[in-house]
Design a protein around this motif. Structure first.
Motif, short mmCIF file in Angstrom:
data_model
loop_
_atom_site.label_atom_id
_atom_site.label_comp_id
_atom_site.label_asym_id
_atom_site.label_seq_id
_atom_site.Cartn_x
_atom_site.Cartn_y
_atom_site.Cartn_z
N MET A 1 -50.78 110.47 43.53
CA MET A 1 -52.39 110.51 43.58
C MET A 1 -52.83 109.20 43.47
N LEU A 2 -53.80 108.95 43.97
CA LEU A 2 -54.76 107.79 43.92
C LEU A 2 -56.39 108.09 43.83
N GLU A 3 -56.91 107.44 42.77
CA GLU A 3 -58.49 107.57 42.77
C GLU A 3 -58.93 106.23 42.88
N ILE A 4 -59.90 106.07 43.83
CA ILE A 4 -60.62 104.87 44.27
C ILE A 4 -61.79 104.76 43.52
N SER A 7 -66.87 101.52 42.13
CA SER A 7 -67.04 100.12 42.13
C SER A 7 -66.69 99.56 43.54
N VAL A 8 -65.60 100.22 44.29
CA VAL A 8 -65.12 99.92 45.45
C VAL A 8 -66.11 100.40 46.64
N LYS A 9 -66.41 99.41 47.42
CA LYS A 9 -67.46 99.68 48.64
C LYS A 9 -66.74 99.87 49.77
N LYS A 10 -65.69 99.13 50.05
CA LYS A 10 -64.96 99.20 51.22
C LYS A 10 -63.62 99.03 51.06
N ILE A 11 -62.73 99.75 51.76
CA ILE A 11 -61.33 99.91 51.90
C ILE A 11 -60.83 99.10 53.22
N GLY A 12 -60.14 98.01 52.87
CA GLY A 12 -59.62 97.14 54.09
C GLY A 12 -58.55 97.53 54.98
N HIS A 13 -58.27 96.72 56.38
CA HIS A 13 -57.30 97.08 57.04
C HIS A 13 -55.92 97.67 56.51
N TYR A 14 -55.30 98.29 56.72
CA TYR A 14 -53.95 98.73 56.31
C TYR A 14 -53.83 98.69 54.89
N ALA A 15 -54.83 98.88 54.05
CA ALA A 15 -54.81 98.60 52.60
C ALA A 15 -53.63 99.68 52.16
N PHE A 16 -53.60 100.73 52.54
CA PHE A 16 -52.59 101.75 51.94
C PHE A 16 -51.84 102.38 53.01
N ASN A 18 -48.55 103.08 55.64
CA ASN A 18 -47.37 103.20 55.38
C ASN A 18 -47.03 103.64 53.90
N SER A 19 -47.85 104.13 52.88
CA SER A 19 -47.75 104.72 51.77
C SER A 19 -47.07 105.87 51.51
N SER A 20 -46.54 106.39 50.45
CA SER A 20 -46.20 107.75 50.24
C SER A 20 -47.26 108.44 49.37
N LEU A 21 -48.52 108.10 49.63
CA LEU A 21 -49.51 108.73 49.19
C LEU A 21 -49.76 110.36 49.45
N THR A 22 -49.98 111.41 48.69
CA THR A 22 -50.38 112.58 49.21
C THR A 22 -51.53 113.18 48.88
N LYS A 23 -52.00 112.68 47.89
CA LYS A 23 -53.48 113.15 47.25
C LYS A 23 -54.45 111.76 47.00
N LEU A 24 -55.68 112.06 47.48
CA LEU A 24 -56.67 110.79 47.58
C LEU A 24 -58.03 111.34 47.30
N THR A 25 -58.55 110.64 46.07
CA THR A 25 -60.08 110.92 45.65
C THR A 25 -60.59 109.73 45.86
N LEU A 26 -61.91 109.64 46.60
CA LEU A 26 -62.67 108.62 47.00
C LEU A 26 -63.89 108.90 46.32
N HIS A 27 -64.35 108.15 45.38
CA HIS A 27 -65.60 108.45 44.61
C HIS A 27 -66.79 107.79 45.15
N SER A 47 -60.56 114.01 49.41
CA SER A 47 -61.84 114.12 48.92
C SER A 47 -62.69 113.02 49.29
N LEU A 48 -63.79 113.17 50.00
CA LEU A 48 -64.65 112.30 50.48
C LEU A 48 -66.12 112.18 49.70
N PRO A 49 -66.68 111.10 49.40
CA PRO A 49 -67.94 111.00 48.84
C PRO A 49 -69.27 111.15 49.91
N SER A 50 -70.28 111.57 49.37
CA SER A 50 -71.49 111.58 50.29
C SER A 50 -72.08 110.11 50.67
#
Length: 70
Positions: A1-4, A7-16, A18-27, A47-50
């Motif tokens: 699991m990863l929680e962003i 404070s993060v405004k943008k996630i860049g090209h190919y940031a994650f 080919n990763s093995s992430l299965t669960k992602l929470t974006l705040h 989970s996507l933020p508004s």
């Protein structure tokens, strides 16, 4: 699991790509996700933020979501 953090405004090209992430929470605070940011990851839960305004093509390429919260 990863929680962003909020404070993060943008996630860049190919940031994650080919990763093995299965669960992602974006705040709240995240505004954009660049192309292929999570391509070929093993994501099933998301989970996507508004605050999110832009998702580029292929950002979640090959993801097979079973739980998606918008």
């Amino acid at each position: 699991m990863l929680e962003i953090p909020s404070s993060v405004k943008k996630i860049g090209h190919y940031a994650f790509g080919n990763s093995s992430l299965t669960k992602l929470t974006l705040h709240e605070g995240l505004e954009s996700i660049s192309h292929n940011a999570f391509s070929n990851a093993q994501l099933t839960e998301l989970s996507l933020p508004s605050s999110l305004r832009y998702i580029s093509a292929g950002a979640f390429y090959t993801s097979r979501f079973t739980d998606l919260k918008i």
